[in-house]
Structures are given as structure tokens and as C-alpha cells.
Enzyme design. Structure first.
Site, PDB file in Angstrom:
ATOM      1  N   ARG A  19       0.744  -1.140   0.013  1.00  0.00           N
ATOM      2  CA  ARG A  19      -0.058  -0.034   0.079  1.00  0.00           C
ATOM      3  C   ARG A  19       0.954   1.252   0.078  1.00  0.00           C
ATOM      4  O   ARG A  19       0.407   2.389  -0.300  1.00  0.00           O
ATOM      5  CB  ARG A  19      -0.886   0.024   1.150  1.00  0.00           C
ATOM      6  CG  ARG A  19      -1.875  -0.923   0.999  1.00  0.00           C
ATOM      7  CD  ARG A  19      -3.000  -1.037   2.091  1.00  0.00           C
ATOM      8  NE  ARG A  19      -3.256   0.175   2.804  1.00  0.00           N
ATOM      9  CZ  ARG A  19      -3.813   0.207   4.205  1.00  0.00           C
ATOM     10  NH1 ARG A  19      -4.018  -0.685   4.914  1.00  0.00           N
ATOM     11  NH2 ARG A  19      -4.401   1.513   4.494  1.00  0.00           N
ATOM     12  N   THR A  82       1.703 -14.031  11.126  1.00  0.00           N
ATOM     13  CA  THR A  82       2.348 -13.544  12.272  1.00  0.00           C
ATOM     14  C   THR A  82       3.279 -14.473  13.149  1.00  0.00           C
ATOM     15  O   THR A  82       4.246 -14.548  13.638  1.00  0.00           O
ATOM     16  CB  THR A  82       1.732 -12.621  13.262  1.00  0.00           C
ATOM     17  OG1 THR A  82       0.522 -13.065  13.600  1.00  0.00           O
ATOM     18  CG2 THR A  82       1.310 -11.444  12.236  1.00  0.00           C
ATOM     19  N   GLU A 158      -9.569 -13.231  16.115  1.00  0.00           N
ATOM     20  CA  GLU A 158      -9.528 -12.209  15.236  1.00  0.00           C
ATOM     21  C   GLU A 158     -10.747 -11.730  14.401  1.00  0.00           C
ATOM     22  O   GLU A 158     -11.815 -12.483  14.775  1.00  0.00           O
ATOM     23  CB  GLU A 158      -8.836 -12.950  13.681  1.00  0.00           C
ATOM     24  CG  GLU A 158      -7.301 -13.258  13.988  1.00  0.00           C
ATOM     25  CD  GLU A 158      -6.548 -11.983  13.924  1.00  0.00           C
ATOM     26  OE1 GLU A 158      -6.656 -11.031  13.297  1.00  0.00           O
ATOM     27  OE2 GLU A 158      -5.491 -12.124  14.935  1.00  0.00           O
ATOM     28  N   ASN A 231       0.493   1.922   7.376  1.00  0.00           N
ATOM     29  CA  ASN A 231       0.453   0.721   6.256  1.00  0.00           C
ATOM     30  C   ASN A 231       0.380   1.702   4.607  1.00  0.00           C
ATOM     31  O   ASN A 231       0.498   1.029   3.521  1.00  0.00           O
ATOM     32  CB  ASN A 231      -0.721   0.106   6.155  1.00  0.00           C
ATOM     33  CG  ASN A 231      -0.340  -0.959   7.589  1.00  0.00           C
ATOM     34  OD1 ASN A 231       0.387  -2.000   7.366  1.00  0.00           O
ATOM     35  ND2 ASN A 231      -1.328  -0.952   8.385  1.00  0.00           N
ATOM     36  N   TYR A 353      26.529  33.398   0.701  1.00  0.00           N
ATOM     37  CA  TYR A 353      26.943  31.990   0.883  1.00  0.00           C
ATOM     38  C   TYR A 353      28.302  31.809   1.318  1.00  0.00           C
ATOM     39  O   TYR A 353      29.253  32.322   1.109  1.00  0.00           O
ATOM     40  CB  TYR A 353      26.891  31.168  -0.548  1.00  0.00           C
ATOM     41  CG  TYR A 353      27.391  30.055  -0.513  1.00  0.00           C
ATOM     42  CD1 TYR A 353      26.867  29.053   0.234  1.00  0.00           C
ATOM     43  CD2 TYR A 353      28.650  29.427  -0.904  1.00  0.00           C
ATOM     44  CE1 TYR A 353      27.409  27.607   0.384  1.00  0.00           C
ATOM     45  CE2 TYR A 353      29.194  28.284  -0.956  1.00  0.00           C
ATOM     46  CZ  TYR A 353      28.599  27.159  -0.152  1.00  0.00           C
ATOM     47  OH  TYR A 353      29.077  26.011  -0.262  1.00  0.00           O
TER      48      TYR A 353
END
Length: 449
Positions: A19, A82, A158, A231, A353
Site C-alpha cells: 500500500r 505472524t 481475529e 501501512n 553564501y
């Protein structure tokens, strides 16, 4: 409680992160200029882990380069969930006898205190086999649930496998867990994949332990943002916003004034002293240290810079790595400083500079001055003495040294050293041709007509 049992960490980072739509490994995407994985490992490091294991899959070479010798890489290929991922750390933890913290590389902001609370609960009198970190979000979404009686877990489930009653439970599973090494891998070996996804789920080690008659417990964090996963690019931006908000609050609580806090962006290691004033639209890159009583005007960008007490910079100043401003030095509009030191009270107020330069105390650098520090192959140093005055639009061609109290006349291109107290003027002869411009304009008007 004081942690006396050795600790090991297993960080899961084997996902492809599709993603994110990036060639960079998901857990190496930065927040506040630091890869999210390094935020997590820094928190874990406060527990002095005896071993650190990162489970990799996709992008393993990137992780190895980023981690160096700070952690052992274990490989999960292919990815089967997992529980399967944690199993891959077994060889890396061979011979280890202690507590194991299981963390996630894309959940970077778990506090060390929360990790310690999990370990403490693991050693309480009821001797739980595993401790799960739970959280109670405003919207439970698709998170797995922790069904508990008090803080003793009854069941882990789950979301896709949960009943309607189980989904009504508001305590969700963050995925983080503390388990004794003596129990962990034996439990993992018993995890099956008879579920809707056909994967080996880590929470099942809790259900297996409970089925064996053992106790498991949940510790619930009071900050759901602490366990928010990242994600996608949108979630990365949200995490950055949360981190920046907290850092701004800390800066102000510690005595800095942020005129428009929402417009100031800090790096992970920015250090601000007391009575520092930061005007709107200032960006701190990594490596900036600011002492007390400093003013940073609007639209300035700082990275790798050190500012002493009483310094003023900006607006529209850019300080690059190696910029050191000593007490009461001043850098003004559209001035860029790189790998240079401005000693006490030195000033470069406009359009300048300074690269690879050492500017003495009290020196004044006129508008439009540049140090020509690069010859196309090598960098060279410019040394400007104390109280020297560099006139506007001067070019100092390094290597070159300007002495103390010396003056470089405006418009000079200086390629040889200037002694103390000398005046150096390097200009082409000025020519005057009366009437030339009038004749030129007349000729051009005729051609145009």
C-alpha cells in the site's frame, strides 16, 4: 518493578508494504527524519535488550544496510502469518533464557514504559505465560479482540473469526506480546492455520496456553495512537502529524516560544534551549542544537547546525550541516551557511553564501558575498580574521585568508591572501563613454521602427 530478567526483542518487518507503493522498505520510511523502525528500536533500547532480532522478507538487503550490526536479521520467506514470522527468530535466540518482546516495525511509537509494563505483568504473582498489549480505539474497525475477565484473558479472536458478541468487545489486540523464551517456541509449534485466512496467527499462542490451563494477561495502553500501525502514505502523514504535535507541545513546555506552532517542523533529534523564539514556517532537519535566547526568524531551514546563546538567524536563512554560530552571531535574509563557523558576534546579514569558511569574531560579511569553495574537484577553506569587513558583492576564491581588521572593497574577487589591516580592492578599470548610451538607444529605436 526493576527488570532483572534478560530481554530479547523480535521485530516483525517481513511484509511487502504494497500500500506504500514504494521501492523503499515500509519500515524505513522516515518520520521526523528518522526511519520508523529506528524510532521503535530506540524505545526498545532503553530496556537494554540482550538480543535484537528483526524478521525480514521483502527488502531484506535494505534492512541489513540500515541496521548494520545492531540487530540480527531472520528471514521469513514465504510469509504465512505472524506466528510463522516469529518462529523464524528461533535460531537467532538459541540459548537465550529470558523474556521476549514481540514488536512490529510499522508500529513505531510504542513507549518504553509500555514495554516495561508488559514485562512487569509477566512477572506478577499469577505468573502469566503471555502478556498481550491491548488498546481501546474509538472505532474498533477490523482489529482482533481480547476477550478478558479483568486483565486475565479468556480468549483471543481475529475480527473475521469473531462472533457478534465478541466484536462488541472494545479491547483490541495491538499484536504486541511479551512471552518467556522457555514457552514461546513450544507454543508457536502448536499453532495451526484453521481460520478464514489460512494463516498462522500469533494470538493463537495465547489461546493454546489458556487451553492448557495456564494464565495469560492483557495490559491496556491509555493511548491508542501509541499502537497505530502505518501501512500507507496517508497513515505515514498522520503519524508525522501526531509526532510533530507532541514535539511542539514539549518544546513549549520546556520554555521555547513557537509563534505559530502548527507551522514549525522538528526532526527527531532537535534540541532547543530556553527562551528560544521560533517564528512561523521554520523547518529543523536532523542534527540541530539550539542554545538559550536564540531567535529563529520565519521561513528558515536548519540541518546539522549548532547555534550558541544569543544567535539570530533569518528570515529565509538556510543553515546546512556543519554550520556553527557562536554567541550573538547573526545570519540574515537569504544567507546560506555550510560547514562554516561564525565566531562571536560575526554577521552575514544579506544574500550571502559561506561554505567551508571560518569567520572571525566581530567580522562583517557584506551583501552578495560568496566563498568560492569548490574548484570542481576539491573543497577549499576561507579564513576571515576578527573584525574584518567584506564589502558587498565580493567573491573570496578559496583557499584564501583575510587578515584581522582587513577590508575587502565591494565588488572584489579576491584570490590571494589579505594581510591584517590591509585594504584589498580588485576591480576592473571603469570606462566612461559620453553619449554612447544615447546613440545606442537611437539606433535601436530606428531598427525596431
Amino acid at each position: 518493578m526493576t527488570q532483572t530478567t534478560p530481554v530479547a526483542t523480535i521485530v516483525l518487518a517481513a511484509g511487502k508494504g504494497t500500500r506504500m507503493k514504494s521501492d523503499l522498505h515500509k519500515v524505513l520510511h522516515p518520520i521526523a527524519g528518522r526511519p520508523m523502525l529506528m524510532h521503535l528500536l530506540a524505545s526498545a533500547q532503553t530496556l537494554a535488550p540482550a538480543r535484537q532480532v528483526v524478521v525480514a522478507g521483502h527488502g531484506r538487503d535494505q534492512l541489513e544496510k540500515a541496521l548494520g550490526a545492531s540487530a540480527t536479521i531472520a528471514v521469513q520467506d514465504p510469509q504465512h502469518g505472524t506466528a510463522h514470522a516469529v518462529q523464524q527468530a528461533e535460531a537467532a535466540l538459541a540459548g537465550f533464557d529470558g523474556d521476549v518482546l514481540i514488536l512490529y516495525g510499522d508500529v513505531p511509537f510504542v513507549r518504553a514504559a509500555t514495554m516495561q509494563a508488559m514485562l512487569d505483568r509477566l512477572h506478577e504473582a499469577d505468573n502469566p505465560t503471555a502478556v498481550v498489549l491491548g488498546f481501546a480505539p474509538a472505532d474498533t474497525l477490523q482489529y482482533g479482540r481480547v476477550i478478558a475477565d479483568g486483565d486475565r484473558i479468556v480468549k483471543m479472536v481475529e475480527h473475521k473469526d469473531a462472533t457478534a458478541d465478541e466484536r462488541a468487545c472494545t479491547v483490541c489486540n495491538s499484536g504486541l506480546m511479551a512471552v518467556r523464551s522457555a514457552d514461546l517456541f513450544g507454543l508457536l509449534a502448536r499453532v495451526g492455520n484453521d481460520n478464514a485466512a489460512g494463516e498462522y496467527y500469533l494470538p493463537d499462542v495465547v489461546n493454546i496456553a489458556i487451553a492448557d490451563g495456564r494464565t495469560c494477561a492483557v495490559v491496556v495502553t491509555d493511548d491508542a495512537d501509541e499502537v497505530a500501525g502505518i501501512n500507507s502514505r496517508a497513515e505515514l502523514a498522520q503519524a508525522e502529524a501526531r509526532w510533530q504535535h507532541r514535539r511542539r507541545q514539549t518544546a513549549m513546555a520546556d520554555g521555547a516560544t513557537l509563534i505559530a506552532p502548527e507551522t514549525v517542523w522538528f526532526a527527531w533529534d532537535t534540541q532547543l534551549g530556553r527562551d528560544v523564539t521560533v517564528e512561523p514556517n521554520v523547518v529543523f532537519g536532523p542534527g540541530v542544537t539550539v542554545a538559550d535566547n536564540v531567535t529563529i526568524h520565519a521561513f528558515s531551514h536548519l540541518e546539522g547546525a549548532t547555534l550558541a546563546s544569543g544567535v539570530q538567524i533569518g528570515p529565509y536563512a538556510r543553515l546546512r550541516p556543519g554550520a556553527v554560530l557562536e554567541e550573538k552571531a547573526k545570519v540574515g535574509n537569504f544567507v546560506e551557511i555550510k560547514n562554516s563557523t561564525l565566531h562571536k558576534g560575526a554577521k552575514a546579514n544579506h544574500l550571502t553564501y559561506l561554505g567551508d569558511a571560518d569567520v572571525g569574531a566581530g567580522a562583517n560579511i557584506g551583501a552578495g558575498t560568496i566563498t568560492c569553495n569548490y574548484d570542481g574537484y576539491f573543497k577549499h577553506k576561507t579564513i576571515i580574521g576578527e573584525r574584518a569587513f567584506i564589502g558587498s558583492n565580493s567573491a573570496l576564491i578559496a583557499p584564501v585568508k583575510i587578515g584581522a581588521d582587513a577590508i575587502v572593497a565591494a565588488g572584489s574577487a579576491v584570490s590571494r591572501d589579505v594581510g591584517d589591516g590591509e585594504l584589498r580592492m580588485v576591480r576592473a578599470e571603469q570606462l566612461m563613454k559620453p553619449g554612447w548610451a544615447d546613440r545606442f538607444h537611437d539606433a535601436m529605436k530606428k531598427k525596431k521602427g
